[in-house]
Scaffold this motif. Structure first.
Motif, mmCIF file in Angstrom:
data_model
loop_
_atom_site.group_PDB
_atom_site.id
_atom_site.type_symbol
_atom_site.label_atom_id
_atom_site.label_comp_id
_atom_site.label_asym_id
_atom_site.label_seq_id
_atom_site.Cartn_x
_atom_site.Cartn_y
_atom_site.Cartn_z
ATOM 1 N N VAL A 116 0.829 -1.204 0.000
ATOM 2 C CA VAL A 116 0.000 0.000 0.000
ATOM 3 C C VAL A 116 0.866 1.258 0.000
ATOM 4 N N LEU A 117 1.909 1.260 0.804
ATOM 5 C CA LEU A 117 2.790 2.424 0.856
ATOM 6 C C LEU A 117 3.512 2.635 -0.472
ATOM 7 N N ALA A 118 4.002 1.539 -1.073
ATOM 8 C CA ALA A 118 4.695 1.658 -2.360
ATOM 9 C C ALA A 118 3.730 2.085 -3.459
ATOM 10 N N ALA A 119 2.505 1.534 -3.445
ATOM 11 C CA ALA A 119 1.510 1.902 -4.451
ATOM 12 C C ALA A 119 1.115 3.369 -4.312
ATOM 13 N N PHE A 120 0.935 3.814 -3.067
ATOM 14 C CA PHE A 120 0.575 5.222 -2.836
ATOM 15 C C PHE A 120 1.692 6.141 -3.330
ATOM 16 N N ALA A 121 2.936 5.853 -2.904
ATOM 17 C CA ALA A 121 4.056 6.710 -3.288
ATOM 18 C C ALA A 121 4.276 6.693 -4.796
ATOM 19 N N GLY A 122 4.190 5.508 -5.400
ATOM 20 C CA GLY A 122 4.405 5.405 -6.836
ATOM 21 C C GLY A 122 3.330 6.127 -7.630
ATOM 22 N N THR A 123 2.074 5.949 -7.239
ATOM 23 C CA THR A 123 0.978 6.620 -7.944
ATOM 24 C C THR A 123 1.063 8.133 -7.774
ATOM 25 N N TYR A 124 1.378 8.579 -6.567
ATOM 26 C CA TYR A 124 1.523 10.016 -6.336
ATOM 27 C C TYR A 124 2.631 10.601 -7.220
ATOM 28 N N ALA A 125 3.762 9.888 -7.297
ATOM 29 C CA ALA A 125 4.874 10.372 -8.117
ATOM 30 C C ALA A 125 4.485 10.417 -9.598
ATOM 31 N N ILE A 126 3.763 9.411 -10.056
ATOM 32 C CA ILE A 126 3.328 9.384 -11.461
ATOM 33 C C ILE A 126 2.386 10.550 -11.747
ATOM 34 N N CYS A 127 1.444 10.794 -10.846
ATOM 35 C CA CYS A 127 0.489 11.895 -11.057
ATOM 36 C C CYS A 127 1.190 13.250 -11.055
ATOM 37 N N ARG A 128 2.178 13.400 -10.209
ATOM 38 C CA ARG A 128 2.940 14.651 -10.219
ATOM 39 C C ARG A 128 3.758 14.776 -11.510
ATOM 40 N N LEU A 129 4.268 13.640 -11.990
ATOM 41 C CA LEU A 129 5.041 13.652 -13.234
ATOM 42 C C LEU A 129 4.167 14.104 -14.408
ATOM 43 N N PHE A 130 2.877 13.711 -14.367
ATOM 44 C CA PHE A 130 1.940 14.126 -15.406
ATOM 45 C C PHE A 130 1.326 15.497 -15.123
ATOM 46 N N ARG A 131 1.797 16.149 -14.063
ATOM 47 C CA ARG A 131 1.392 17.525 -13.722
ATOM 48 C C ARG A 131 -0.115 17.646 -13.493
ATOM 49 N N LEU A 132 -0.663 16.710 -12.750
ATOM 50 C CA LEU A 132 -2.082 16.814 -12.419
ATOM 51 C C LEU A 132 -2.275 17.915 -11.382
ATOM 52 N N PRO A 133 -3.364 18.653 -11.463
ATOM 53 C CA PRO A 133 -3.526 19.843 -10.615
ATOM 54 C C PRO A 133 -4.053 19.524 -9.222
ATOM 55 N N GLY A 134 -3.866 20.474 -8.320
ATOM 56 C CA GLY A 134 -4.499 20.446 -7.002
ATOM 57 C C GLY A 134 -4.249 19.169 -6.218
ATOM 58 N N ASP A 135 -5.338 18.649 -5.632
ATOM 59 C CA ASP A 135 -5.259 17.444 -4.816
ATOM 60 C C ASP A 135 -5.441 16.164 -5.627
ATOM 61 N N GLU A 136 -5.534 16.264 -6.944
ATOM 62 C CA GLU A 136 -5.745 15.061 -7.746
ATOM 63 C C GLU A 136 -4.679 13.987 -7.508
ATOM 64 N N PRO A 137 -3.382 14.332 -7.432
ATOM 65 C CA PRO A 137 -2.383 13.281 -7.204
ATOM 66 C C PRO A 137 -2.610 12.487 -5.918
ATOM 67 N N VAL A 138 -2.868 13.183 -4.812
ATOM 68 C CA VAL A 138 -3.023 12.466 -3.543
ATOM 69 C C VAL A 138 -4.343 11.693 -3.501
ATOM 70 N N LEU A 139 -5.392 12.222 -4.133
ATOM 71 C CA LEU A 139 -6.674 11.513 -4.148
ATOM 72 C C LEU A 139 -6.602 10.262 -5.019
ATOM 73 N N ILE A 140 -5.990 10.374 -6.180
ATOM 74 C CA ILE A 140 -5.831 9.199 -7.043
ATOM 75 C C ILE A 140 -4.933 8.171 -6.370
ATOM 76 N N ALA A 141 -3.872 8.625 -5.722
ATOM 77 C CA ALA A 141 -2.975 7.700 -5.029
ATOM 78 C C ALA A 141 -3.709 6.943 -3.927
ATOM 79 N N ALA A 142 -4.548 7.651 -3.178
ATOM 80 C CA ALA A 142 -5.315 6.994 -2.120
ATOM 81 C C ALA A 142 -6.294 5.983 -2.692
ATOM 82 N N GLY A 143 -7.022 6.388 -3.729
ATOM 83 C CA GLY A 143 -8.011 5.493 -4.313
ATOM 84 C C GLY A 143 -7.405 4.254 -4.915
ATOM 85 N N PHE A 144 -6.291 4.396 -5.615
ATOM 86 C CA PHE A 144 -5.659 3.254 -6.266
ATOM 87 C C PHE A 144 -4.993 2.321 -5.254
#
Length: 348
Positions: A116-144
């Motif tokens: 869960v920790l690796a999936a959260f960190a990896g998804t958050y990093a990917i979303c930031r890499l794609f420059r998603l705005p606002g809280d989208e990176p952390v919300l997508i990371a939590a959901g995934f």
């Protein structure tokens, strides 16, 4: 001398007016839930929650209903998107038995926490890499990484994210989870995975509990049993992950200049979720009550997802939708690979 109108409180008298204003939107959400179930009955491959999201997207963008979603339906849809989602998260606790999870053993539990920790960190990093705005990176990371739309709602609460900003993450989590229902059984067959390994893979990588069940049952009862226990071990982590996010939000607000009420460390509905975990663990409710709660949870989530989908305008979706979809698919591949590695280790 009687009180003047200026001295009287408008609260109690205005509340029924506000509640009446929610009726059109709530009726629209209820109708969408019925249609979602009918679509699922006609096309079993289409999950109820996915149908609800798609219906919401259509309602927001078709000429006949777009004006209503932004007008008469808006108060009721806002209520469904916020309150129904939280009630559904509370009821999710009735699916989790700590006894079943403890049966996995410490090694398995540590592996799942690391996943869960690796999936959260990896998804958050990917979303930031794609420059998603606002809280989208952390919300997508939590959901995934944790439990789908439930985690999106819980994380949004502690971060005080606007409801409209949860729409894209909730839709992506639901749609990618639906993709897993079709893709994982095919991949499991190609890899010739034993049922228990395939079930653990589904439980470790698919987002929503219902999606896990739909995916794992294709490989039989042994796969389904393994999937559910692994998935529920991930679900339990909703509370500590939410608490950690709440603590970070409090610290950020304390270090900033913003004034006002501090964000909650753990929202009340997450405490309700924990309380119902204890109820399920104690075994005080009959199976019929648990089954009824599961149905009610799906109804609440379907209404909430329709309401969230009804807040998406094509213009808004095109603004970040392509990047968000690419980030979500990349994250989905990452979590599928991590989940498969954990499943193989659990089997060993």
């Amino acid at each position: 001398m009687p009180d003047s109108p200026a001295c009287s409180s408008p609260g109690p008298s205005s509340r029924p007016v506000r509640l009446r204003g929610t009726v059109p939107g709530l009726l629209a959400a209820a109708a969408a839930v019925v249609v979602s179930y009918l679509l699922h009955l006609l096309l079993p491959a289409v999950p109820v929650l996915t149908a609800a999201v798609v219906l919401g997207l259509l309602a927001a963008n078709l000429p006949g209903t777009a004006a209503r979603t932004a007008g008469a339906w808006k108060p009721g849809l806002a209520l469904a998107a916020r309150k129904f989602l939280r009630l559904g998260i509370v009821l999710l606790g009735l699916k989790v038995s700590l006894v079943d999870i403890a049966g996995l053993g410490w090694t398995a539990l540590l592996l799942i926490v690391a996943l869960v920790l690796a999936a959260f960190a990896g998804t958050y990093a990917i979303c930031r890499l794609f420059r998603l705005p606002g809280d989208e990176p952390v919300l997508i990371a939590a959901g995934f990484s944790i439990c789908g739309v439930s985690a999106v709602g819980a994380m949004a609460a502690v971060r005080r994210t606007r409801t409209e900003d949860t729409v894209v993450p909730a839709a992506l989590v639901t749609l990618c989870g639906t993709l897993a229902i079709a893709a994982l059984p095919v991949a499991g067959g190609l890899l010739n995975l034993p049922p228990e390994v395939f079930g653990s893979w589904a439980g470790a990588s698919v987002h929503d509990v219902g999606q896990v069940v739909a995916t794992a049952q294709t490989a039989g009862t042994a796969a389904l049993a393994a999937a559910v226990v692994v998935k529920l071990a991930r679900v339990v982590l909703l509370a500590p992950m939410t608490a950690a996010a709440g603590l970070l939000a409090r610290r950020a607000e304390a270090n900033g200049s913003a004034a006002g009420k501090r964000p909650p460390l753990v929202p009340l509905f997450v405490l309700g979720f924990l309380a119902l975990i204890l109820v399920r663990t104690w075994g005080v409710l009959p199976d019929a009550a648990l089954d009824a709660a599961a149905v009610l949870q799906e109804l609440l989530f379907a209404a909430a997802l329709f309401a969230l989908g009804a807040g998406v305008r094509v213009r808004m979706l095109l603004a970040s939708g392509v990047r968000a979809a690419a980030a979500a698919l990349t994250s989905w591949v990452l979590i599928s690979c991590l989940g498969l590695a954990v499943a193989v280790l659990l089997a060993g």
